[in-house]
Design a protein around this motif. Structure first.
Motif, short mmCIF file in Angstrom:
data_model
loop_
_atom_site.label_atom_id
_atom_site.label_comp_id
_atom_site.label_asym_id
_atom_site.label_seq_id
_atom_site.Cartn_x
_atom_site.Cartn_y
_atom_site.Cartn_z
N LYS A 22 0.83 -1.21 0.00
CA LYS A 22 0.00 0.00 0.00
C LYS A 22 0.86 1.25 0.00
N ASN A 23 1.93 1.24 0.80
CA ASN A 23 2.81 2.39 0.92
C ASN A 23 4.16 2.11 0.28
N VAL A 24 4.88 3.17 -0.04
CA VAL A 24 6.26 3.02 -0.52
C VAL A 24 7.15 2.90 0.72
N ASN A 25 7.94 1.84 0.76
CA ASN A 25 8.79 1.59 1.93
C ASN A 25 10.25 1.84 1.57
N PHE A 26 10.91 2.68 2.38
CA PHE A 26 12.32 3.00 2.19
C PHE A 26 13.10 2.48 3.39
N ARG A 27 14.24 1.84 3.12
CA ARG A 27 15.07 1.34 4.22
C ARG A 27 16.54 1.51 3.89
N ALA A 28 17.23 2.27 4.73
CA ALA A 28 18.68 2.45 4.57
C ALA A 28 19.38 1.29 5.28
N LYS A 29 20.29 0.61 4.58
CA LYS A 29 20.99 -0.53 5.15
C LYS A 29 22.50 -0.27 5.20
N GLY A 30 23.18 -1.14 5.90
CA GLY A 30 24.61 -0.98 6.09
C GLY A 30 25.41 -1.10 4.81
N ASP A 31 24.82 -1.60 3.74
CA ASP A 31 25.54 -1.70 2.46
C ASP A 31 25.58 -0.38 1.71
N GLY A 32 25.01 0.69 2.31
CA GLY A 32 25.04 1.99 1.67
C GLY A 32 24.01 2.18 0.58
N ILE A 33 23.01 1.31 0.55
CA ILE A 33 21.98 1.35 -0.48
C ILE A 33 20.62 1.57 0.18
N VAL A 34 19.80 2.41 -0.43
CA VAL A 34 18.41 2.57 0.03
C VAL A 34 17.58 1.49 -0.66
N HIS A 35 17.02 0.61 0.13
CA HIS A 35 16.20 -0.48 -0.40
C HIS A 35 14.74 -0.03 -0.37
N ILE A 36 14.11 -0.09 -1.52
CA ILE A 36 12.75 0.45 -1.68
C ILE A 36 11.82 -0.64 -2.19
N SER A 37 10.64 -0.71 -1.58
CA SER A 37 9.58 -1.57 -2.13
C SER A 37 8.39 -0.66 -2.42
N ALA A 38 7.84 -0.82 -3.62
CA ALA A 38 6.75 0.07 -4.04
C ALA A 38 5.80 -0.64 -4.98
N ASN A 39 4.56 -0.18 -4.96
CA ASN A 39 3.53 -0.69 -5.86
C ASN A 39 3.90 -0.30 -7.31
N PRO A 40 3.59 -1.15 -8.28
CA PRO A 40 3.91 -0.83 -9.68
C PRO A 40 3.32 0.50 -10.17
N ARG A 41 2.28 0.98 -9.49
CA ARG A 41 1.66 2.24 -9.93
C ARG A 41 2.51 3.47 -9.60
N VAL A 42 3.44 3.31 -8.65
CA VAL A 42 4.30 4.45 -8.26
C VAL A 42 5.43 4.57 -9.28
N THR A 43 5.59 5.71 -9.87
CA THR A 43 6.59 5.88 -10.93
C THR A 43 8.00 6.05 -10.35
N VAL A 44 8.99 5.75 -11.17
CA VAL A 44 10.39 5.92 -10.77
C VAL A 44 10.67 7.40 -10.49
N LYS A 45 10.08 8.29 -11.28
CA LYS A 45 10.30 9.72 -11.07
C LYS A 45 9.80 10.15 -9.69
N GLU A 46 8.65 9.64 -9.27
CA GLU A 46 8.13 9.99 -7.94
C GLU A 46 9.06 9.50 -6.85
N ILE A 47 9.58 8.30 -7.03
CA ILE A 47 10.48 7.72 -6.03
C ILE A 47 11.78 8.53 -5.96
N GLU A 48 12.34 8.87 -7.10
CA GLU A 48 13.61 9.61 -7.10
C GLU A 48 13.42 11.03 -6.56
#
Length: 230
Positions: A22-48
């Motif tokens: 339902k929501n876009v989930n952002f998680r910063a991990k120790g590997d220096g990468i933001v791990h994101i899970s999002a519904n297909p309806r959310v565009t890459v531009k919105e996420i960035e």
């Protein structure tokens, strides 16, 4: 995985996984990468756009994770849990807890130099996890007995720290004790001790008939129980 350049010239790397969330989930991990899970309806531009707006938050989170990692160390101790050796990683943190994952035992504590206290946190974790394992194995053994037409009486299981026995059975009272030190051995070895103690309901001593009973109903008894003879 993709890297974006921020207005100040810094970069931010993210990995996007499409899920039915339902929501876009952002998680910063120790590997220096933001791990994101999002519904297909959310565009890459919105996420960035969101990543750019909250860049300071994520960069600060990575700094804190790196600082925490720098305050961690791998102890020379190895902890045995269910037949595997786990290196101990000590992490300075206010949580005061030991956690087993797939590769190591991580100990979170403020007192990173107190080995005795660190070992007590690990033992506390074992003491909390082992009874649940014993409940599972107990149910499993009772089910296997029933499948073979054997009905064991209602039985109370107690976990103890015993110096001379791996287990004991009071067949007149319906009570089996299991040694907490079995937590260091493979699961099937713990199961072999349950079978050994349940066998005493039918054979009260360690006669030839007792071991014939075990070989008949738990053919792998010697394979796993012999590990305790080392």
């Amino acid at each position: 995985m993709k890297t974006i350049t921020l207005p100040n010239g810094q970069t931010l790397t993210y990995e996007l996984t499409r899920k039915r969330v339902k929501n876009v989930n952002f998680r910063a991990k120790g590997d220096g990468i933001v791990h994101i899970s999002a519904n297909p309806r959310v565009t890459v531009k919105e996420i960035e756009n969101f990543l750019i707006q909250r860049a300071d938050f994520f960069l600060n989170a990575f700094d804190k994770l790196r600082e925490r990692e720098s305050k961690s160390s791998v102890n020379t101790e190895l902890v045995n849990w269910l037949g595997r050796e786990y290196p101990v990683r000590i992490i300075q943190n206010a949580r005061e807890i030991a956690v087993f994952d797939e590769t190591e035992c991580r100990v979170f504590t403020r007192d990173i130099d107190n080995n005795e206290y660190i070992l007590s946190l690990i033992q506390r974790s074992v003491n909390e996890r082992f009874p649940e394992l014993c409940r599972e194995i107990n149910a499993e053994v009772r089910a296997e007995l029933a499948e073979n037409g054997l009905t064991a009486p209602p039985t109370q299981i107690t976990i103890k720290d015993m110096k001379t026995r791996w287990g004991s059975c009071s067949y007149t009272r319906g009570h089996i004790s299991i040694n907490i030190r079995l937590a260091a051995y493979p699961r099937e070895t713990v199961k072999s001790v349950f079978w050994h103690e349940y066998a005493h309901y039918w054979h009260h001593d360690h006669s030839r008939a007792f071991y014939a009973f075990l070989e008949r109903y738990y053919p792998e008894y010697y394979k796993w129980n012999n590990l305790l003879k080392g």
